[in-house]
Design an enzyme around this catalytic site. Sequence first.
Site, PDB file in Angstrom:
ATOM      1  N   GLY A   7      33.092  27.555  45.885  1.00  0.00           N
ATOM      2  CA  GLY A   7      33.682  27.375  44.420  1.00  0.00           C
ATOM      3  C   GLY A   7      35.156  26.451  44.639  1.00  0.00           C
ATOM      4  N   GLY A  13      40.187  27.259  43.740  1.00  0.00           N
ATOM      5  CA  GLY A  13      39.625  27.061  44.929  1.00  0.00           C
ATOM      6  C   GLY A  13      39.987  25.534  45.369  1.00  0.00           C
ATOM      7  CB  THR A  98      27.489  33.289  39.844  1.00  0.00           C
ATOM      8  OG1 THR A  98      26.578  32.414  39.120  1.00  0.00           O
ATOM      9  CG2 THR A  98      28.602  32.662  40.488  1.00  0.00           C
ATOM     10  CG  ASP A 124      44.650  41.411  37.350  1.00  0.00           C
ATOM     11  OD1 ASP A 124      43.721  40.941  36.770  1.00  0.00           O
ATOM     12  OD2 ASP A 124      46.081  41.269  36.855  1.00  0.00           O
ATOM     13  CD  GLU A 125      39.981  39.806  33.734  1.00  0.00           C
ATOM     14  OE1 GLU A 125      39.228  40.533  33.067  1.00  0.00           O
ATOM     15  OE2 GLU A 125      40.689  38.594  33.908  1.00  0.00           O
ATOM     16  CB  ALA A 149      31.301  45.346  35.402  1.00  0.00           C
ATOM     17  CE  LYS A 151      35.540  37.941  41.600  1.00  0.00           C
ATOM     18  NZ  LYS A 151      35.263  37.105  42.408  1.00  0.00           N
ATOM     19  CG  ASN A 176      45.999  36.832  33.817  1.00  0.00           C
ATOM     20  OD1 ASN A 176      45.486  38.004  34.043  1.00  0.00           O
ATOM     21  ND2 ASN A 176      45.780  36.274  32.648  1.00  0.00           N
ATOM     22  NE  ARG A 211      45.298  40.252  30.540  1.00  0.00           N
ATOM     23  CZ  ARG A 211      45.098  41.337  29.377  1.00  0.00           C
ATOM     24  NH1 ARG A 211      46.005  42.449  29.588  1.00  0.00           N
ATOM     25  NH2 ARG A 211      43.822  41.726  28.740  1.00  0.00           N
ATOM     26  N   GLY A 272      36.546  45.566  24.036  1.00  0.00           N
ATOM     27  CA  GLY A 272      37.003  45.952  25.284  1.00  0.00           C
ATOM     28  C   GLY A 272      38.235  45.518  25.881  1.00  0.00           C
ATOM     29  CG  HIS A 273      41.779  42.213  24.781  1.00  0.00           C
ATOM     30  ND1 HIS A 273      42.320  41.344  23.760  1.00  0.00           N
ATOM     31  CD2 HIS A 273      42.153  41.841  26.073  1.00  0.00           C
ATOM     32  CE1 HIS A 273      43.074  40.494  24.638  1.00  0.00           C
ATOM     33  NE2 HIS A 273      42.952  40.689  25.733  1.00  0.00           N
TER      34      HIS A 273
END
Length: 324
Positions: A7, A13, A98, A124-125, A149, A151, A176, A211, A272-273
């Site tokens: 990436g 990256g 991916t 962090d999510e 999920a 990640k 972020n 954030r 779901g924020h």
Amino acid sequence: MRLLVTGGAGFIGSEFVRRLLRADPSARVTVFDALTYSGVEANLASVAHCPGYRFVRGDVCDPGAVDEVMAGQDAVVHFAAESHVDRSIRGAGPFVRTNVTGTQVLLDAALRHRVGRFVQVSTDEVYGSIGEGSWTEEWPLTPNSPYSASKGAADLLALSYHRTHGLDVVVTRCTNNYGPHQFPEKVVPLFITRLLDGLTVPLYGDGRHIRDWLHVSDHCRGIELVLLSGRPGEVYHIGGGTELSNHKLTGLLLDAVGADWDRVVAVPDRKGHDLRYSLDDSKIREQLGYLPVVPFAEGLAATVDWYREHRHWWEPLRARSEQA
């Protein structure tokens, strides 16, 4: 060190690769990138002449391509991922493919070729949302979106290869990011580019979501520290120390381009924020000497200036994003 960067044509990256090769143009860096809609090989143009640089176009889910590019590498820094939450809500399949399967293919190849270190770059999510305080690296994973999920699953898979097979794996989780070369579907470049064009910008709900913001160059310095000195099997948080509500961030971006609040349109909140993210990054600060050096106000102003001066870079990408 012979380094494989997956990436490496993306936002973070490519910053990491440019950083390495600016410091040492002879460093042996292979970028492996599928150049999907958000991958931009031109992000690497400033270092493409370096003698140690090599670009290979390929998919992390292709075992044959991964096996070929992994051969002879000393370490892997794995950035390649689908990362846009809204897209993951519309369809989770590409994110599982991916982010989970791609990571598994890379881990198997790294194990087979006896690669010395595998850095799994995460977010962090994976922790979900936190009302007060900050997450430590030992906090349980409770992701709320298909993206986070996927990640979290990739992180657990990578750490399992350390515990089961003894592969030297380290995981980084960051807050972020913002900065130049960020694909214009993410909030900071989305707002900047739309405001520069005289358009409106969408603000989810009441804008109270919080954030922590980190300049991409600081993030990459943290990853480099973990690559070189992190302990095998450990997770490291990389934070910025600037927590802002989305409403406050919007105000700062409006001020930066000389726009008023009449350019902001409230839109229904994301499903779901997560309300707030906050990392405790004392571990990487104390153990590896990490410290963010880009003040947020300066970094944001420089980012706005970069997008103002690089229309030729983002205008085609915005069109590509809308079609993807």
